[in-house]
Write a protein that holds these residues in place. Structure first.
Motif, PDB file in Angstrom:
ATOM      1  N   LEU A  69       9.916  -0.224  10.237  1.00  0.00           N
ATOM      2  CA  LEU A  69       9.539  -1.608   9.958  1.00  0.00           C
ATOM      3  C   LEU A  69       8.083  -1.683   9.511  1.00  0.00           C
ATOM      4  CD1 LEU A  69      11.185  -3.330  13.037  1.00  0.00           C
ATOM      5  CD2 LEU A  69      12.026  -3.310  10.688  1.00  0.00           C
ATOM      6  N   TYR A  70       7.218  -0.993  10.229  1.00  0.00           N
ATOM      7  CA  TYR A  70       5.787  -1.012   9.908  1.00  0.00           C
ATOM      8  C   TYR A  70       5.532  -0.362   8.549  1.00  0.00           C
ATOM      9  CZ  TYR A  70       4.344  -2.652  14.523  1.00  0.00           C
ATOM     10  OH  TYR A  70       4.142  -3.406  15.644  1.00  0.00           O
ATOM     11  N   ALA A  71       6.209   0.731   8.261  1.00  0.00           N
ATOM     12  CA  ALA A  71       5.976   1.445   7.002  1.00  0.00           C
ATOM     13  C   ALA A  71       6.510   0.664   5.801  1.00  0.00           C
ATOM     14  CB  ALA A  71       6.623   2.825   7.067  1.00  0.00           C
ATOM     15  N   ALA A  72       7.570  -0.107   5.993  1.00  0.00           N
ATOM     16  CA  ALA A  72       8.151  -0.866   4.892  1.00  0.00           C
ATOM     17  C   ALA A  72       7.520  -2.237   4.743  1.00  0.00           C
ATOM     18  CB  ALA A  72       9.653  -1.006   5.102  1.00  0.00           C
ATOM     19  N   SER A  73       6.473  -2.510   5.465  1.00  0.00           N
ATOM     20  CA  SER A  73       5.819  -3.819   5.405  1.00  0.00           C
ATOM     21  C   SER A  73       5.139  -4.061   4.065  1.00  0.00           C
ATOM     22  CB  SER A  73       4.791  -3.954   6.524  1.00  0.00           C
ATOM     23  OG  SER A  73       5.434  -3.931   7.767  1.00  0.00           O
ATOM     24  N   GLY A  74       4.986  -3.051   3.271  1.00  0.00           N
ATOM     25  CA  GLY A  74       4.375  -3.195   1.960  1.00  0.00           C
ATOM     26  C   GLY A  74       5.161  -4.101   1.030  1.00  0.00           C
ATOM     27  N   LEU A  75       6.408  -4.387   1.390  1.00  0.00           N
ATOM     28  CA  LEU A  75       7.195  -5.310   0.586  1.00  0.00           C
ATOM     29  C   LEU A  75       6.711  -6.752   0.760  1.00  0.00           C
ATOM     30  CD1 LEU A  75      10.713  -3.818   1.334  1.00  0.00           C
ATOM     31  CD2 LEU A  75       9.342  -3.517  -0.732  1.00  0.00           C
ATOM     32  N   LEU A  76       6.067  -7.044   1.883  1.00  0.00           N
ATOM     33  CA  LEU A  76       5.578  -8.398   2.152  1.00  0.00           C
ATOM     34  C   LEU A  76       4.070  -8.481   2.297  1.00  0.00           C
ATOM     35  CD1 LEU A  76       8.218  -9.548   4.783  1.00  0.00           C
ATOM     36  CD2 LEU A  76       8.050 -10.248   2.410  1.00  0.00           C
ATOM     37  N   ALA A  77       3.460  -7.456   2.813  1.00  0.00           N
ATOM     38  CA  ALA A  77       2.028  -7.489   3.128  1.00  0.00           C
ATOM     39  C   ALA A  77       1.237  -6.713   2.071  1.00  0.00           C
ATOM     40  CB  ALA A  77       1.788  -6.878   4.505  1.00  0.00           C
ATOM     41  N   PRO A  78      -0.022  -7.089   1.878  1.00  0.00           N
ATOM     42  CA  PRO A  78      -0.870  -6.296   0.973  1.00  0.00           C
ATOM     43  C   PRO A  78      -1.195  -4.944   1.600  1.00  0.00           C
ATOM     44  CG  PRO A  78      -2.151  -8.021   2.026  1.00  0.00           C
ATOM     45  CD  PRO A  78      -0.723  -8.251   2.426  1.00  0.00           C
ATOM     46  N   ALA A  79      -1.782  -4.080   0.817  1.00  0.00           N
ATOM     47  CA  ALA A  79      -2.058  -2.712   1.277  1.00  0.00           C
ATOM     48  C   ALA A  79      -2.935  -2.693   2.516  1.00  0.00           C
ATOM     49  CB  ALA A  79      -2.702  -1.903   0.160  1.00  0.00           C
ATOM     50  N   TRP A  80      -3.968  -3.533   2.574  1.00  0.00           N
ATOM     51  CA  TRP A  80      -4.837  -3.545   3.748  1.00  0.00           C
ATOM     52  C   TRP A  80      -4.072  -4.002   4.986  1.00  0.00           C
ATOM     53  CZ3 TRP A  80      -5.609  -7.949   6.506  1.00  0.00           C
ATOM     54  CH2 TRP A  80      -5.354  -9.162   5.868  1.00  0.00           C
ATOM     55  N   GLY A  81      -3.118  -4.913   4.810  1.00  0.00           N
ATOM     56  CA  GLY A  81      -2.311  -5.364   5.938  1.00  0.00           C
ATOM     57  C   GLY A  81      -1.406  -4.270   6.464  1.00  0.00           C
ATOM     58  N   VAL A  82      -0.853  -3.472   5.561  1.00  0.00           N
ATOM     59  CA  VAL A  82      -0.003  -2.354   5.975  1.00  0.00           C
ATOM     60  C   VAL A  82      -0.830  -1.316   6.722  1.00  0.00           C
ATOM     61  CG1 VAL A  82       1.499  -0.503   5.160  1.00  0.00           C
ATOM     62  CG2 VAL A  82       1.607  -2.743   4.080  1.00  0.00           C
ATOM     63  N   VAL A  83      -2.035  -1.052   6.254  1.00  0.00           N
ATOM     64  CA  VAL A  83      -2.909  -0.090   6.936  1.00  0.00           C
ATOM     65  C   VAL A  83      -3.228  -0.577   8.347  1.00  0.00           C
ATOM     66  CG1 VAL A  83      -5.211   0.943   6.927  1.00  0.00           C
ATOM     67  CG2 VAL A  83      -3.864   0.873   4.823  1.00  0.00           C
ATOM     68  N   VAL A  84      -3.551  -1.861   8.490  1.00  0.00           N
ATOM     69  CA  VAL A  84      -3.840  -2.409   9.820  1.00  0.00           C
ATOM     70  C   VAL A  84      -2.615  -2.311  10.717  1.00  0.00           C
ATOM     71  CG1 VAL A  84      -4.389  -4.544  11.059  1.00  0.00           C
ATOM     72  CG2 VAL A  84      -5.682  -3.920   9.024  1.00  0.00           C
ATOM     73  N   LEU A  85      -1.446  -2.639  10.191  1.00  0.00           N
ATOM     74  CA  LEU A  85      -0.221  -2.553  10.987  1.00  0.00           C
ATOM     75  C   LEU A  85       0.070  -1.114  11.407  1.00  0.00           C
ATOM     76  CD1 LEU A  85       2.107  -5.057   9.107  1.00  0.00           C
ATOM     77  CD2 LEU A  85       1.255  -5.270  11.445  1.00  0.00           C
ATOM     78  N   LEU A  86      -0.133  -0.164  10.522  1.00  0.00           N
ATOM     79  CA  LEU A  86       0.116   1.239  10.873  1.00  0.00           C
ATOM     80  C   LEU A  86      -0.885   1.754  11.899  1.00  0.00           C
ATOM     81  CD1 LEU A  86       1.170   2.755   7.437  1.00  0.00           C
ATOM     82  CD2 LEU A  86       2.606   2.363   9.447  1.00  0.00           C
ATOM     83  N   VAL A  87      -2.120   1.274  11.851  1.00  0.00           N
ATOM     84  CA  VAL A  87      -3.106   1.656  12.870  1.00  0.00           C
ATOM     85  C   VAL A  87      -2.693   1.095  14.232  1.00  0.00           C
ATOM     86  CG1 VAL A  87      -5.495   1.297  13.614  1.00  0.00           C
ATOM     87  CG2 VAL A  87      -5.009   2.006  11.272  1.00  0.00           C
ATOM     88  N   GLY A 112       1.082 -13.656   8.837  1.00  0.00           N
ATOM     89  CA  GLY A 112       0.499 -13.325   7.537  1.00  0.00           C
ATOM     90  C   GLY A 112       1.073 -14.195   6.430  1.00  0.00           C
ATOM     91  N   GLY A 113       2.352 -14.454   6.502  1.00  0.00           N
ATOM     92  CA  GLY A 113       2.972 -15.320   5.507  1.00  0.00           C
ATOM     93  C   GLY A 113       2.512 -16.756   5.640  1.00  0.00           C
ATOM     94  N   ALA A 114       2.353 -17.224   6.872  1.00  0.00           N
ATOM     95  CA  ALA A 114       1.982 -18.614   7.096  1.00  0.00           C
ATOM     96  C   ALA A 114       0.503 -18.879   6.838  1.00  0.00           C
ATOM     97  CB  ALA A 114       2.346 -19.019   8.524  1.00  0.00           C
ATOM     98  N   PHE A 115      -0.356 -17.975   7.295  1.00  0.00           N
ATOM     99  CA  PHE A 115      -1.806 -18.242   7.248  1.00  0.00           C
ATOM    100  C   PHE A 115      -2.532 -17.511   6.121  1.00  0.00           C
ATOM    101  CE2 PHE A 115      -0.686 -18.722  11.813  1.00  0.00           C
ATOM    102  CZ  PHE A 115      -0.816 -20.104  11.853  1.00  0.00           C
ATOM    103  N   LEU A 116      -1.991 -16.386   5.674  1.00  0.00           N
ATOM    104  CA  LEU A 116      -2.692 -15.595   4.654  1.00  0.00           C
ATOM    105  C   LEU A 116      -1.978 -15.585   3.307  1.00  0.00           C
ATOM    106  CD1 LEU A 116      -3.702 -12.555   6.908  1.00  0.00           C
ATOM    107  CD2 LEU A 116      -5.117 -14.493   6.225  1.00  0.00           C
ATOM    108  N   GLY A 117      -0.829 -16.224   3.239  1.00  0.00           N
ATOM    109  CA  GLY A 117      -0.121 -16.339   1.967  1.00  0.00           C
ATOM    110  C   GLY A 117       0.607 -15.084   1.515  1.00  0.00           C
ATOM    111  N   TRP A 118       0.989 -14.221   2.461  1.00  0.00           N
ATOM    112  CA  TRP A 118       1.730 -13.017   2.090  1.00  0.00           C
ATOM    113  C   TRP A 118       3.131 -13.438   1.639  1.00  0.00           C
ATOM    114  CZ3 TRP A 118       0.734  -9.475   6.923  1.00  0.00           C
ATOM    115  CH2 TRP A 118      -0.628  -9.169   6.982  1.00  0.00           C
ATOM    116  N   THR A 119       3.523 -13.014   0.463  1.00  0.00           N
ATOM    117  CA  THR A 119       4.862 -13.326  -0.046  1.00  0.00           C
ATOM    118  C   THR A 119       5.510 -12.071  -0.583  1.00  0.00           C
ATOM    119  OG1 THR A 119       3.983 -13.871  -2.225  1.00  0.00           O
ATOM    120  CG2 THR A 119       4.224 -15.685  -0.670  1.00  0.00           C
ATOM    121  N   ALA A 120       6.804 -12.127  -0.707  1.00  0.00           N
ATOM    122  CA  ALA A 120       7.546 -10.972  -1.223  1.00  0.00           C
ATOM    123  C   ALA A 120       7.495 -10.952  -2.731  1.00  0.00           C
ATOM    124  CB  ALA A 120       8.995 -11.035  -0.764  1.00  0.00           C
TER     125      ALA A 120
END
Length: 71
Positions: free
Chosen positions: A7-25, A63-71
């Protein structure tokens, strides 16, 4: 934790790259917590996995609600 990694690794479909890095950390920190609790607190380990999935879901929704992350 292994199941939540996908789930964390596939978050790049919704989150920007920096968000995926934070999630993986964060996932890595939870994995290290599991390693530390392996012997002294083995009954807590499944709850860490449940928390990891719940946190991922909450983080992507926030992230979708407050930061505007969209697919």
């Amino acid at each position: 934790m292994a199941a939540s990694f996908f789930l964390y690794a596939a978050s790049g479909l919704l989150a920007p790259a920096w968000g995926v890095v934070v999630l993986l950390v964060i996932w890595l920190a939870l994995l290290l917590l599991c390693f530390a609790w392996w012997t002294p607190h083995p009954r807590r380990l499944p709850w860490v996995g449940v928390f990891a999935v719940a946190f991922w879901f909450a983080a992507l929704n926030a992230g979708g609600a407050f930061l505007g992350w969209t697919a």
